[in-house]
Design a protein around this motif. Structure first.
Motif, PDB file in Angstrom:
ATOM      1  N   ARG A  26       0.845  -1.171  -0.107  1.00  0.00           N
ATOM      2  CA  ARG A  26      -0.048  -0.014  -0.025  1.00  0.00           C
ATOM      3  C   ARG A  26       0.875   1.274   0.099  1.00  0.00           C
ATOM      4  O   ARG A  26       0.382   2.071  -0.715  1.00  0.00           O
ATOM      5  N   VAL A  27       1.996   1.311   0.887  1.00  0.00           N
ATOM      6  CA  VAL A  27       2.896   2.347   1.067  1.00  0.00           C
ATOM      7  C   VAL A  27       3.271   2.664  -0.577  1.00  0.00           C
ATOM      8  O   VAL A  27       3.426   3.649  -0.974  1.00  0.00           O
ATOM      9  N   ILE A  28       4.050   1.705  -1.048  1.00  0.00           N
ATOM     10  CA  ILE A  28       4.710   1.793  -2.264  1.00  0.00           C
ATOM     11  C   ILE A  28       3.765   2.164  -3.521  1.00  0.00           C
ATOM     12  O   ILE A  28       4.273   3.076  -4.407  1.00  0.00           O
ATOM     13  N   LEU A  29       2.431   1.710  -3.462  1.00  0.00           N
ATOM     14  CA  LEU A  29       1.516   2.117  -4.420  1.00  0.00           C
ATOM     15  C   LEU A  29       0.699   3.206  -4.123  1.00  0.00           C
ATOM     16  O   LEU A  29      -0.147   3.571  -4.894  1.00  0.00           O
ATOM     17  N   ARG A  30       1.168   4.009  -2.891  1.00  0.00           N
ATOM     18  CA  ARG A  30       0.433   5.048  -2.396  1.00  0.00           C
ATOM     19  C   ARG A  30      -1.006   5.105  -2.292  1.00  0.00           C
ATOM     20  O   ARG A  30      -1.945   5.945  -2.627  1.00  0.00           O
ATOM     21  N   ARG A  31      -1.510   4.091  -1.727  1.00  0.00           N
ATOM     22  CA  ARG A  31      -2.823   3.451  -1.574  1.00  0.00           C
ATOM     23  C   ARG A  31      -3.432   4.069  -0.063  1.00  0.00           C
ATOM     24  O   ARG A  31      -4.377   4.264   0.329  1.00  0.00           O
ATOM     25  N   GLY A  32      -2.174   4.617   0.675  1.00  0.00           N
ATOM     26  CA  GLY A  32      -2.557   4.883   1.776  1.00  0.00           C
ATOM     27  C   GLY A  32      -1.743   6.238   2.351  1.00  0.00           C
ATOM     28  O   GLY A  32      -0.995   6.888   1.422  1.00  0.00           O
ATOM     29  N   GLY A  33      -2.105   6.598   3.579  1.00  0.00           N
ATOM     30  CA  GLY A  33      -1.072   7.626   4.071  1.00  0.00           C
ATOM     31  C   GLY A  33      -0.031   7.560   5.190  1.00  0.00           C
ATOM     32  O   GLY A  33       0.525   6.349   5.392  1.00  0.00           O
ATOM     33  N   ALA A  34       0.118   8.542   6.028  1.00  0.00           N
ATOM     34  CA  ALA A  34       1.001   8.484   7.215  1.00  0.00           C
ATOM     35  C   ALA A  34       0.543   7.196   7.861  1.00  0.00           C
ATOM     36  O   ALA A  34       1.529   6.592   8.585  1.00  0.00           O
ATOM     37  N   ALA A  35      -0.816   7.131   8.205  1.00  0.00           N
ATOM     38  CA  ALA A  35      -0.926   5.831   9.327  1.00  0.00           C
ATOM     39  C   ALA A  35      -0.617   4.750   8.613  1.00  0.00           C
ATOM     40  O   ALA A  35      -0.503   3.733   9.423  1.00  0.00           O
ATOM     41  N   ASP A  36      -0.429   4.546   7.425  1.00  0.00           N
ATOM     42  CA  ASP A  36       0.095   2.964   6.831  1.00  0.00           C
ATOM     43  C   ASP A  36       1.473   2.972   7.128  1.00  0.00           C
ATOM     44  O   ASP A  36       1.936   1.717   7.590  1.00  0.00           O
ATOM     45  N   VAL A  37       2.178   3.781   7.013  1.00  0.00           N
ATOM     46  CA  VAL A  37       3.720   3.946   7.356  1.00  0.00           C
ATOM     47  C   VAL A  37       3.941   3.684   8.826  1.00  0.00           C
ATOM     48  O   VAL A  37       4.681   2.747   9.230  1.00  0.00           O
ATOM     49  N   VAL A  38       3.050   4.441   9.635  1.00  0.00           N
ATOM     50  CA  VAL A  38       3.089   4.117  11.097  1.00  0.00           C
ATOM     51  C   VAL A  38       2.747   2.625  11.382  1.00  0.00           C
ATOM     52  O   VAL A  38       3.493   1.938  12.263  1.00  0.00           O
ATOM     53  N   ALA A  39       1.817   2.275  10.700  1.00  0.00           N
ATOM     54  CA  ALA A  39       1.134   0.832  11.160  1.00  0.00           C
ATOM     55  C   ALA A  39       2.082  -0.077  10.689  1.00  0.00           C
ATOM     56  O   ALA A  39       2.321  -1.188  11.263  1.00  0.00           O
ATOM     57  N   LEU A  40       2.756   0.052   9.477  1.00  0.00           N
ATOM     58  CA  LEU A  40       3.821  -0.969   8.669  1.00  0.00           C
ATOM     59  C   LEU A  40       5.106  -0.988   9.736  1.00  0.00           C
ATOM     60  O   LEU A  40       5.483  -2.196   9.909  1.00  0.00           O
ATOM     61  N   CYS A  41       5.536   0.159  10.280  1.00  0.00           N
ATOM     62  CA  CYS A  41       6.703   0.039  11.049  1.00  0.00           C
ATOM     63  C   CYS A  41       6.402  -0.511  12.539  1.00  0.00           C
ATOM     64  O   CYS A  41       7.249  -1.222  13.037  1.00  0.00           O
ATOM     65  N   ALA A  42       5.311  -0.437  13.076  1.00  0.00           N
ATOM     66  CA  ALA A  42       4.756  -0.963  14.197  1.00  0.00           C
ATOM     67  C   ALA A  42       4.422  -2.357  14.208  1.00  0.00           C
ATOM     68  O   ALA A  42       4.950  -3.084  15.079  1.00  0.00           O
ATOM     69  N   LEU A  43       3.988  -3.000  13.133  1.00  0.00           N
ATOM     70  CA  LEU A  43       3.629  -4.233  12.787  1.00  0.00           C
ATOM     71  C   LEU A  43       5.190  -4.910  12.707  1.00  0.00           C
ATOM     72  O   LEU A  43       5.418  -6.104  13.164  1.00  0.00           O
ATOM     73  N   ALA A  44       6.056  -4.294  12.035  1.00  0.00           N
ATOM     74  CA  ALA A  44       7.557  -4.815  11.806  1.00  0.00           C
ATOM     75  C   ALA A  44       8.249  -4.958  13.335  1.00  0.00           C
ATOM     76  O   ALA A  44       8.616  -5.603  13.687  1.00  0.00           O
ATOM     77  N   GLY A  45       7.916  -4.073  14.184  1.00  0.00           N
ATOM     78  CA  GLY A  45       8.474  -4.199  15.492  1.00  0.00           C
ATOM     79  C   GLY A  45       7.768  -5.392  16.214  1.00  0.00           C
ATOM     80  O   GLY A  45       8.593  -5.898  17.095  1.00  0.00           O
ATOM     81  N   LEU A  46       6.624  -5.414  16.031  1.00  0.00           N
ATOM     82  CA  LEU A  46       5.862  -6.729  16.673  1.00  0.00           C
ATOM     83  C   LEU A  46       6.424  -7.720  16.296  1.00  0.00           C
ATOM     84  O   LEU A  46       6.441  -8.747  16.987  1.00  0.00           O
ATOM     85  N   ALA A  47       6.606  -7.800  15.017  1.00  0.00           N
ATOM     86  CA  ALA A  47       7.435  -9.248  14.443  1.00  0.00           C
ATOM     87  C   ALA A  47       8.562  -9.511  15.050  1.00  0.00           C
ATOM     88  O   ALA A  47       8.992 -10.763  15.352  1.00  0.00           O
ATOM     89  N   VAL A  48       9.536  -8.472  15.204  1.00  0.00           N
ATOM     90  CA  VAL A  48      10.668  -8.797  15.998  1.00  0.00           C
ATOM     91  C   VAL A  48      10.649  -9.238  17.238  1.00  0.00           C
ATOM     92  O   VAL A  48      11.419  -9.815  17.742  1.00  0.00           O
ATOM     93  N   LEU A  49       9.782  -8.658  17.838  1.00  0.00           N
ATOM     94  CA  LEU A  49       9.280  -9.053  19.347  1.00  0.00           C
ATOM     95  C   LEU A  49       8.524 -10.448  19.434  1.00  0.00           C
ATOM     96  O   LEU A  49       8.563 -11.110  20.593  1.00  0.00           O
ATOM     97  N   THR A  50       8.428 -11.136  18.187  1.00  0.00           N
ATOM     98  CA  THR A  50       7.905 -12.365  18.172  1.00  0.00           C
ATOM     99  C   THR A  50       8.984 -13.277  18.077  1.00  0.00           C
ATOM    100  O   THR A  50       9.059 -14.507  18.714  1.00  0.00           O
ATOM    101  N   LYS A  51       9.995 -13.244  16.982  1.00  0.00           N
ATOM    102  CA  LYS A  51      10.900 -13.928  16.655  1.00  0.00           C
ATOM    103  C   LYS A  51      12.034 -13.461  15.687  1.00  0.00           C
ATOM    104  O   LYS A  51      11.759 -12.471  15.013  1.00  0.00           O
ATOM    105  N   ALA A  52      13.275 -13.748  16.105  1.00  0.00           N
ATOM    106  CA  ALA A  52      14.346 -12.943  15.519  1.00  0.00           C
ATOM    107  C   ALA A  52      14.396 -13.059  13.866  1.00  0.00           C
ATOM    108  O   ALA A  52      15.092 -12.319  13.285  1.00  0.00           O
ATOM    109  N   THR A  53      13.585 -14.083  13.380  1.00  0.00           N
ATOM    110  CA  THR A  53      13.554 -14.142  11.991  1.00  0.00           C
ATOM    111  C   THR A  53      12.998 -13.027  11.409  1.00  0.00           C
ATOM    112  O   THR A  53      13.314 -12.709  10.253  1.00  0.00           O
ATOM    113  N   ALA A  54      12.120 -12.126  11.935  1.00  0.00           N
ATOM    114  CA  ALA A  54      11.464 -11.202  11.458  1.00  0.00           C
ATOM    115  C   ALA A  54      12.329  -9.945  11.202  1.00  0.00           C
ATOM    116  O   ALA A  54      12.361  -9.010  10.489  1.00  0.00           O
TER     117      ALA A  54
END
Length: 503
Positions: free
Chosen positions: A236-264
């Motif tokens: 969505r971010v690359i295709l410009r389908r969303g705004g700042a909220a998408d960037v925030v959500a993207l990075c937050a979910l990436a952080g949660l993935a790191v808190l799940t397993k180092a593979t993230a």
């Protein structure tokens, strides 16, 4: 992300002349049916597979017990790996002897069950709290295990196996999140077209190994779900389908993935790529790009920082798996290159044979065969002819997807493809580096096909792209055959596991 934009992703664009209603999005029937099937299959796997007959389930259960009963992370070298209660229960089920031994069955007799109940009652509550030692899971971050603590607590009045079943069933909803994220990703890539979304989402929903893992106590299903949403938001971010909220959500979910397993951590290059491309495409100048990049990094840091502080206070590595696979000065670059080459391609005359690798091609054995069917502790397998047939189907899908890509090369967003390629390359590079370091010290290859499932949405996109090459009049038939084939594969996989453990 607004309610209206989410509705467009799930339900399609509103008809001309009709303003979107300010309400929660209503999921299409095809998605609801697929989610219902995933729920039934996930619960079925959770109840059919005998206790501890899923990879590393001993260790993951011990992690949850340590958090729930002691309020502390595992890894204390002065403590045993599992609690007395878990060891006694596993012994009663003959779990230790059954794992990876095809000729050994779990214990099902009523007499043995009654003996275990009597012994379990004599143990007392202390037997639940005396574990917490270093095991295969103790280096993992705690997010997934915290997810299971409420299920464990809710069934604390029951016996050990009741709590184990509750933890497995609490993992199943994570599969539904993966399916939903894949549906959304397909809608972003192909537009809100139900056949393509159904084809894509059917892969994580119905592939037997995904449902098998999602019905066990294992942090991988949470990583699959978070990674699938990261791929969707990145697109969505690359295709410009969303705004700042998408960037925030993207990075937050990436952080949660790191808190799940180092593979993230392998997702982070792709996340950074998506943020930078999205900022660049906004055409707001270099300063704006820098501001967006810093805001994205700050969002990620806010999510992961508490865990790093807790790990530092407790004198434990925040990412134990990365520590074991960290860089070392004694790495033989030529040998590492030879290892990767021989993993996928025939050995060249001037290359020395890399001893830990099995028969060529290792990639087929590890990434494919173990991804489509290696149940239990990897010992429950299909016949070789089944793998060959499934591989032929996969190659046909890949070829059809390449044909679709070639036909639409003028309209393809190459930045989006680069985003997906970055995720794939980063994950494979991380897995190969980790495995090479382990093989150097132990002589064993430990990678498994399920390690690729954080990117399970991408094979779904391959299936959807292949469907676009089918003539319109035959498209429904092809989609039905694909989904039906996955269902048949599921039924045979369940039968294979039932035969292994119950017959």
């Amino acid at each position: 992300m607004s309610t209206e934009s989410l509705e467009r992703e799930i339900h399609g664009a509103p008809k001309e002349g009709h303003a979107p209603l300010n309400r929660l999005p209503r999921a299409p029937a095809a998605l609801l049916c697929l989610l219902a099937a995933s729920l039934v299959l996930g619960c079925g796997w959770a109840l059919i597979v005998p206790p501890f007959q899923a990879p590393d389930e001993f260790a993951h259960v011990a992690y949850v017990q340590s958090l729930a009963n002691r309020g502390d992370l595992p890894g204390d070298p002065a403590r045993p790996l599992q609690s007395t209660e878990e060891q006694v229960a596993a012994g009663a089920a003959n779990a230790f002897q059954t794992a990876q031994q095809l000729l050994v069955k779990p214990e099902w007799s009523r007499q043995r069950y009654e003996r275990w109940r009597a012994e379990d009652e004599r143990l007392g509550k202390h037997a639940r709290t005396d574990g917490g030692g270093p095991n295969a899971a103790s280096s993992n971050p705690p997010l997934y295990y915290l997810w299971l603590v409420p299920a464990y607590k809710a069934t604390s009045g029951g016996d050990f196996f009741a709590r184990l079943s509750a933890m497995r069933l609490a993992t199943v909803p994570l599969l539904l999140l993966t399916v939903t994220a894949t549906w959304l990703l397909a809608g972003t890539v192909f537009g809100p077209r139900r056949p393509y979304q159904l084809a894509a989402a059917s892969v994580p929903a119905l592939l037997p190994m995904v449902t098998f893992v999602s019905g066990s106590v294992n942090p991988d299903p949470l990583l699959y779900a978070l990674s699938a949403f990261v791929l969707w938001l990145g697109a969505r971010v690359i295709l410009r389908r969303g705004g700042a909220a998408d960037v925030v959500a993207l990075c937050a979910l990436a952080g949660l993935a790191v808190l799940t397993k180092a593979t993230a951590y392998a997702l982070l290059p792709a996340v950074a790529f998506a943020v930078l491309v999205g900022a660049w495409r906004a055409r707001r100048g270099v300063r704006r790009i820098v501001v967006i990049a810093l805001a994205a990094a700050a969002t990620f840091a806010v999510v992961v920082a508490p865990w790093f502080v807790i790990a530092r206070v407790n004198d434990r590595p925040a990412s134990g798996q990365l520590v074991g696979a960290g860089p070392a000065s004694d790495v033989n670059v030529r040998e590492l290159t030879s290892y990767v080459w021989q993993y996928y391609l025939p050995r060249l005359p001037f290359q020395a044979e890399y001893a830990p690798l099995g028969n060529y091609p290792q990639a087929y054995e590890t990434w494919f065969k173990k991804a489509v069917g290696a149940f239990g502790w990897l010992e429950v397998r299909w016949p070789s002819t089944v793998y060959a047939g499934l591989f032929a189907v996969w190659l046909a899908l890949v070829v059809a997807a390449v044909v679709a890509l070639t036909r639409r090369r003028r309209t393809v967003d190459w930045m989006l493809l680069a985003f997906f390629a970055t995720a794939v390359i980063s994950l494979l590079a991380g897995l190969h580096w980790s495995e090479y370091r382990i093989a150097e010290s132990s002589g064993a290859l430990l990678s498994q096909g399920r390690y690729l499932f954080p990117l399970i949405s991408l094979p779904g996109l391959v299936a959807a792209a292949a469907l676009t090459t089918v003539p319109v009049r035959h498209r429904a038939t092809a989609l039905g055959a694909f989904v039906g084939g996955l269902v048949v594969l599921q039924m045979f996989a369940i039968g294979l596991v039932v035969t292994r453990f119950y017959v």
